[in-house]
Design a protein around this motif. Structure first.
Motif, short mmCIF file in Angstrom:
data_model
loop_
_atom_site.label_atom_id
_atom_site.label_comp_id
_atom_site.label_asym_id
_atom_site.label_seq_id
_atom_site.Cartn_x
_atom_site.Cartn_y
_atom_site.Cartn_z
N ILE A 182 1.08 -1.30 -0.38
CA ILE A 182 -0.21 0.03 -0.08
C ILE A 182 0.93 1.47 -0.40
O ILE A 182 0.83 2.38 -0.70
CB ILE A 182 -0.77 -0.36 1.76
N LEU A 183 1.80 1.00 0.91
CA LEU A 183 2.86 2.45 1.04
C LEU A 183 3.49 2.15 -0.52
O LEU A 183 3.40 3.43 -1.18
CB LEU A 183 4.14 1.98 2.05
N LEU A 184 4.29 1.59 -0.90
CA LEU A 184 4.53 2.06 -2.07
C LEU A 184 3.62 1.98 -3.52
O LEU A 184 4.27 2.93 -3.89
CB LEU A 184 5.53 0.86 -2.55
N ASN A 185 2.53 1.90 -3.65
CA ASN A 185 1.57 2.09 -4.07
C ASN A 185 1.19 3.59 -4.31
O ASN A 185 1.15 4.23 -5.52
CB ASN A 185 0.22 1.79 -3.66
N LEU A 186 1.54 4.28 -3.15
CA LEU A 186 0.99 5.81 -3.06
C LEU A 186 2.00 6.79 -3.98
O LEU A 186 1.39 7.41 -4.58
CB LEU A 186 0.84 6.06 -1.39
N PHE A 187 3.30 5.79 -3.95
CA PHE A 187 4.36 6.67 -3.83
C PHE A 187 4.70 6.13 -5.75
O PHE A 187 5.51 6.82 -6.26
CB PHE A 187 5.90 6.35 -3.19
N PHE A 188 4.48 5.30 -6.27
CA PHE A 188 5.12 4.61 -7.47
C PHE A 188 3.88 4.91 -8.46
O PHE A 188 4.21 5.47 -9.56
CB PHE A 188 5.12 3.26 -7.45
N ILE A 189 1.93 5.15 -8.38
CA ILE A 189 0.44 5.46 -8.38
C ILE A 189 0.77 6.53 -9.18
O ILE A 189 0.82 7.53 -10.11
CB ILE A 189 -0.38 4.59 -8.65
N PHE A 190 0.96 7.69 -8.07
CA PHE A 190 0.78 8.93 -8.21
C PHE A 190 2.05 10.07 -8.52
O PHE A 190 2.65 9.84 -7.88
CB PHE A 190 -0.64 8.97 -6.56
N PRO A 191 1.62 10.98 -9.16
CA PRO A 191 2.26 12.09 -8.77
C PRO A 191 2.69 13.24 -7.66
O PRO A 191 3.72 13.59 -6.94
CB PRO A 191 2.27 13.11 -9.90
N VAL A 192 1.67 12.65 -7.38
CA VAL A 192 1.81 13.51 -5.43
C VAL A 192 0.84 13.48 -4.76
O VAL A 192 0.80 11.94 -4.83
CB VAL A 192 1.05 15.23 -5.97
N VAL A 193 1.28 13.05 -3.56
CA VAL A 193 0.77 12.47 -2.17
C VAL A 193 1.08 13.31 -1.27
O VAL A 193 2.05 14.00 -0.80
CB VAL A 193 2.08 10.82 -2.21
#
Length: 461
Positions: A182-193
């Motif tokens: 989940i954590l990696l998803n946030l930073f890999f999928i979206f340009p801004v978290v």
């Protein structure tokens, strides 16, 4: 006496059967809930990018299910063989089985990576994905494929630990895997978290970022699971020495695993054909089909955990030569799992729109997905029964039973009926799911009579 230690003697006659089943099942159920939760979160994150992104995952999903089926077949073959030796009191041989399972994971994992790296380039076109979906689908499969060695190690080691009586270590480490994903998803999928008032920079990889996050989290978890096999308190504690190839063990594991692989292949190739049918209905139908399958997976969790316990307990009991104990464990598992699956199906029917709303805000997809989930809800009791019986049969060494039942349901009923309903009615996706429901009911009926016949108790010999 209640089970309290991690390395419990599963055949201890002083412990009630239901306590042992629950001891084995609850960590597996919780682990699977976590995995499905991550799938839900993953789907919701990707779904926020639009129907095209969801369709890109959906078009690959049948092939991923096929490969996951092969990996689970390898795990089941070695796990049942190891449980058989533990039940017979031969822990030295059990350890050798574990070593051979790890070697097999490296070879087969490398083969799957090579295979899917090539197939993933052509699969979206073969299955009729829309032009704007194909690049996203290729990107997703590219990163999934490179993770098959650690993915297979995770599945095999988890199965080995559960079959030895330790279902908690896989739970703890898969919890880590899911949270990391989940954590990696946030930073890999979206340009801004966004974290509170802070805005952190992400990679913005979209669909490809979701698959890369999965691969990296699997890699970290596989390493930790591997290290756990060398702990001193482990019943099947491994040592660095004596890792020679054992032809006999591989032959025995393959004999157990090949029918499972054929069963999973039967289902997964059928799913690929079904996905091809669904893709003719458009992107919204393809997204609804994928998300409804994802939503339905929550209903599998309790019976799947109990089915895993049934496989372990029946295998160890028959390895010991105690058919009465095997039947006792099997009866308890079948009844409890079927009741739980039926209950989950009832709630799925009630809350179908809410389940679909978790993944997407597209109301067309939500409305269609809710309709097909409610169709499937009527099959859940029969589906649960088949899941539990399959677990018993595998533990007994009757691997051909699940294969023949799955073959009949998928290829003699589901696919022909889906094609007929698609061609002769205006039901569309609902017609395809009516065919799915009919298949699952047939499997439940055949499974019931196979189990009641009792021939599975002699399959061990």
């Amino acid at each position: 006496m209640q089970p309290s230690t991690k390395q419990l003697n599963l055949l201890d006659p002083t412990i009630p059967a239901r306590s042992i089943i629950w001891f084995l099942a609850w960590p597996t159920i919780v682990e699977q809930i976590l995995q499905v939760t991550v799938t839900y979160v993953d789907s919701a994150m990707v779904g926020s990018l639009g129907a095209e992104a969801t369709a890109a995952i959906s078009i690959n999903n049948s092939m991923i299910w096929l490969v996951n089926g092969w990996m689970n077949a390898i795990a089941i073959g070695f796990s049942v063989l190891m449980a058989r030796n533990i039940g017979a009191g031969n822990t030295v041989r059990a350890k050798q089985v574990v070593k051979q399972s790890l070697l097999a994971s490296l070879w087969y994992g490398a083969f799957l990576t090579a295979l899917l790296s090539v197939v993933g380039l052509y699969l979206p076109t073969w299955l009729g994905a829309a032009e704007n979906v194909r690049p996203l689908a290729k990107d997703y499969m590219k990163f999934i494929a490179i993770g098959y060695i650690p993915n297979l190690l995770m599945i095999v080691i988890g199965g080995i630990l559960r079959s030895s009586g330790d279902s908690r270590t896989p739970l703890y480490l898969n919890t880590f895997n899911n949270l990391l994903n989940i954590l990696l998803n946030l930073f890999f999928i979206f340009p801004v978290v966004k974290v509170g008032s802070l805005s952190l920079k992400g990679l913005g990889m979209g669909v490809g970022g979701a698959s890369l996050a999965t691969t990296l989290s699997c890699t970290f978890t596989a390493v930790l699971l591997l290290l756990s096999l060398f702990r001193n308190d482990r019943l099947i504690k491994l040592e660095i020495k004596d890792w020679k190839f054992d032809r006999q063990i591989h032959a025995q594991a393959l004999k157990l695993g090949i029918p499972v692989a054929l069963e999973r292949s039967t289902l997964s190739f059928g799913q690929i054909v079904l996905t091809k049918m669904v893709s003719t209905l458009g992107t919204a139908a393809l997204a609804a089909h994928y998300l409804a399958n994802t939503a339905e997976s929550i209903t599998y969790l309790p019976p799947s955990g109990i089915s895993t316990a049934a496989t372990t307990l029946v295998a160890q009991s028959l390895g010991k030569g105690d058919t009465t104990l095997a039947k006792k464990f099997a009866d308890n598992c079948v009844v409890a799992g079927t009741i739980l699956m039926s209950t989950m199906g009832f709630f799925m029917f009630l809350f179908a729109p809410q389940l679909m709303g978790i993944f997407t805000s597209d109301q067309t997809v939500v409305h269609l997905g809710a309709k097909i989930l409610r169709i499937e809800a009527f099959a859940e009791p029969a589906f649960g029964l088949s899941l539990l019986v399959f677990g018993v049969l595998r533990g007994a060494g009757d691997m051909k039973g699940p294969f023949t039942i799955s073959l009949a349901g998928m290829w003699l009923l589901r696919l022909p009926l889906a094609w007929v309903l698609l061609r002769t009615t205006h039901l569309g996706l609902q017609g395809i799911w009516i065919a799915m429901m009919s298949d699952l009911i047939l499997r439940g009926i055949i499974s019931y009579f196979r189990y009641r016949g009792g021939s599975w108790q002699k399959a061990w010999k």
